[in-house]
Design a protein around this motif. Sequence first.
Motif, short mmCIF file in Angstrom:
data_model
loop_
_atom_site.label_atom_id
_atom_site.label_comp_id
_atom_site.label_asym_id
_atom_site.label_seq_id
_atom_site.Cartn_x
_atom_site.Cartn_y
_atom_site.Cartn_z
N LYS A 1 55.98 17.91 63.63
CA LYS A 1 56.45 18.80 62.57
C LYS A 1 55.58 20.06 62.50
N PRO A 2 56.17 21.19 62.12
CA PRO A 2 55.41 22.46 62.12
C PRO A 2 54.63 22.68 60.83
N TYR A 3 53.73 21.75 60.52
CA TYR A 3 52.90 21.90 59.34
C TYR A 3 51.44 21.59 59.67
N ALA A 4 50.55 22.41 59.14
CA ALA A 4 49.11 22.16 59.25
C ALA A 4 48.61 21.78 57.85
N TYR A 5 47.75 20.77 57.81
CA TYR A 5 47.19 20.29 56.55
C TYR A 5 45.70 20.59 56.54
N ALA A 6 45.31 21.61 55.80
CA ALA A 6 43.90 21.92 55.64
C ALA A 6 43.37 21.04 54.51
N VAL A 7 42.25 20.37 54.76
CA VAL A 7 41.69 19.48 53.73
C VAL A 7 40.23 19.86 53.47
N GLY A 8 39.77 19.48 52.26
CA GLY A 8 38.43 19.86 51.87
C GLY A 8 38.31 21.35 51.66
N THR A 9 39.39 21.99 51.20
CA THR A 9 39.35 23.43 50.97
C THR A 9 38.86 23.71 49.56
N SER A 10 38.79 24.98 49.25
CA SER A 10 38.42 25.40 47.90
C SER A 10 39.63 25.44 46.98
N THR A 11 40.78 24.94 47.46
CA THR A 11 42.00 24.92 46.66
C THR A 11 42.44 23.48 46.41
N PHE A 12 43.19 23.27 45.33
CA PHE A 12 43.81 21.99 45.01
C PHE A 12 42.81 20.84 44.98
N GLY A 13 41.62 21.13 44.47
CA GLY A 13 40.61 20.09 44.34
C GLY A 13 40.14 19.51 45.65
N GLY A 14 40.39 20.21 46.74
CA GLY A 14 40.01 19.69 48.06
C GLY A 14 41.06 18.82 48.69
N GLY A 15 42.22 18.65 48.02
CA GLY A 15 43.30 17.88 48.60
C GLY A 15 44.05 18.67 49.65
N ALA A 16 45.18 18.13 50.09
CA ALA A 16 45.91 18.75 51.20
C ALA A 16 46.50 20.10 50.82
N HIS A 17 46.15 21.12 51.57
CA HIS A 17 46.72 22.47 51.45
C HIS A 17 47.64 22.61 52.66
N ILE A 18 48.95 22.58 52.44
CA ILE A 18 49.92 22.49 53.52
C ILE A 18 50.41 23.89 53.91
N VAL A 19 50.35 24.18 55.23
CA VAL A 19 50.73 25.50 55.74
C VAL A 19 51.88 25.35 56.74
N ASP A 20 52.90 26.15 56.57
CA ASP A 20 54.03 26.18 57.49
C ASP A 20 53.62 26.99 58.72
N ILE A 21 53.62 26.35 59.89
CA ILE A 21 53.22 27.03 61.13
C ILE A 21 54.40 27.07 62.11
N SER A 22 55.63 27.02 61.59
CA SER A 22 56.80 27.10 62.47
C SER A 22 56.80 28.42 63.24
N ASN A 23 56.29 29.47 62.62
CA ASN A 23 55.98 30.70 63.32
C ASN A 23 54.46 30.83 63.31
N PRO A 24 53.80 30.40 64.38
CA PRO A 24 52.34 30.36 64.37
C PRO A 24 51.68 31.69 64.07
N SER B 1 52.71 33.83 61.96
CA SER B 1 52.94 34.21 60.57
C SER B 1 52.89 32.96 59.69
N PRO B 2 51.74 32.29 59.61
CA PRO B 2 51.64 31.07 58.81
C PRO B 2 51.83 31.37 57.32
N SER B 3 52.42 30.41 56.61
CA SER B 3 52.70 30.62 55.19
C SER B 3 52.48 29.34 54.40
N PHE B 4 52.20 29.49 53.13
CA PHE B 4 51.97 28.35 52.25
C PHE B 4 53.25 27.52 52.12
N ALA B 5 53.10 26.16 52.22
CA ALA B 5 54.27 25.29 52.18
C ALA B 5 54.20 24.25 51.07
N GLY B 6 53.02 23.95 50.55
CA GLY B 6 52.91 22.92 49.52
C GLY B 6 51.49 22.41 49.41
#
Length: 471
Positions: A162-185, A187-192
């Motif tokens: 699937k075209p999603y990257a999950y950044a974890v341990g970030t400064s957002t969302f309490g360090g939980g999963a920050h999901i990025v749409d990478i279907s167009n690598p 032009s990555p965009s926030f997904a959830g």
Amino acid sequence: MKQILIPFISFFACALAHSQTPCENGFAGQYPCNNYDLMSHIDLNELSANAGNDSWGWTDPQNGKEYALMGLSNGTAFIDISDPINPNYLGKLPTHTQASSWRDIKVYNNYAFIVSEASEHGMQVFDLTKLRNVTNMPTTFSSDAHYDGFGNAHNIVINNDKPYAYAVGTSTFGGGAHIVDISNPLSPSFAGSYSASFYTHDAQVVTYNGPDSEYVGKEIFLGSNEDEIVFVDVSIPTNPVLISTISYSNIGYTHQGWLTEDHRFFFLGDELDEINFGFNTKTVVFDLEDLDNPSIHQEYFGPTSAIDHNGYIHEGIFYLSNYSAGLRMVDISNVTSQSISEVGYFDTYPENDNGSFDGAWNNYPYFESGNIIISDINRGFFLVRKSGTLSSSSFDKNSFSVYPNPAKSFVQIKDSSQSIKIIELFNLLGQKVLTKEFDNESEIKINIESFKSGVYLLKINNSLTRKFVIK
């Protein structure tokens, strides 16, 4: 034992630091080993870095060439390992902001996605196809895109389905999963996102195909969250749903884990339990037959007190980066019956096997060739391979003699009972590098000055093979 032997073999090891070295009598040069050979090594000085960290791999779909991607304190190194005995350090993508001990890399559709604990680093995107035509090595690369929806991140996770990257341990969302749409690598965009007030240190995301029919085909996030494992359905990135959580006894720091290939069991490493509680390297194995009610299946203890770090599973082997004890290979093919055993290792930190944060940080065991990356904090890049993977029938020592062995300029082959008709020389990739035919000779002499140093297989008369070392 390792500390006693090192002084006597250090000179030999330095001479072979960048070349192929078989595991013989428990050592490959200065490195303790069992059943795995050293293919090559590039130290941190050559990589112009103070420390190593994460690693991953990429195989070019156009030509099958293999590349190692290694995280460094000051950036990401790209290494062409298509000739594993003579790897080419192609160059480095510098860190986006400043240096950091933590960097993590994953690959999707010929692009590398890189995060770091460095402040405001965000996510770098690098087009790996640029590695096909590097002329001036090592070169300094630049990013092809950048995502700044978060600053620092500890890790990044990608499910290649699937075209999603999950950044974890970030400064957002309490360090939980920050999901990025990478279907167009580019032009990555926030997904959830998914936080639920917990910090995820590391994770794995899979398209689930395990024994729990309720979740087959769904995207499952398995998060290692400092003091527990969380299982989250992330099939809809904008609406993740918590499935369950599980903890265990003697928690130090719930660090990282990996699913078996049938998605039945999850192998977890706790980074601090060895130090805090004084036992040997411990891996906790969870049974996920029912994702709503996971359970502890067993605990596996390794042979040393070293700290476990990152582990991956491939074809029934658990490849565990075990810091000062190096990379450990554990046969888990009989995990259902709770029968797990170590079958090999390559120790990149020969000083000791203590509970310290030195040595092997990560590994990548998924190359089709069988070559395995080890990224070491103190000593840089290693490439290893299972011993004997290209061995053939046994050699009749009473019939043929090969001398000198090792050899530098010439090798003589003598037969006491039959004539020599053909000689072939193979490197450990199975590539034939020499063929010579003879008219029923009993003794021959071959010039080998043009061949690179390393271990070869010498095949005589299409049937008998002997290991042959060129100095």
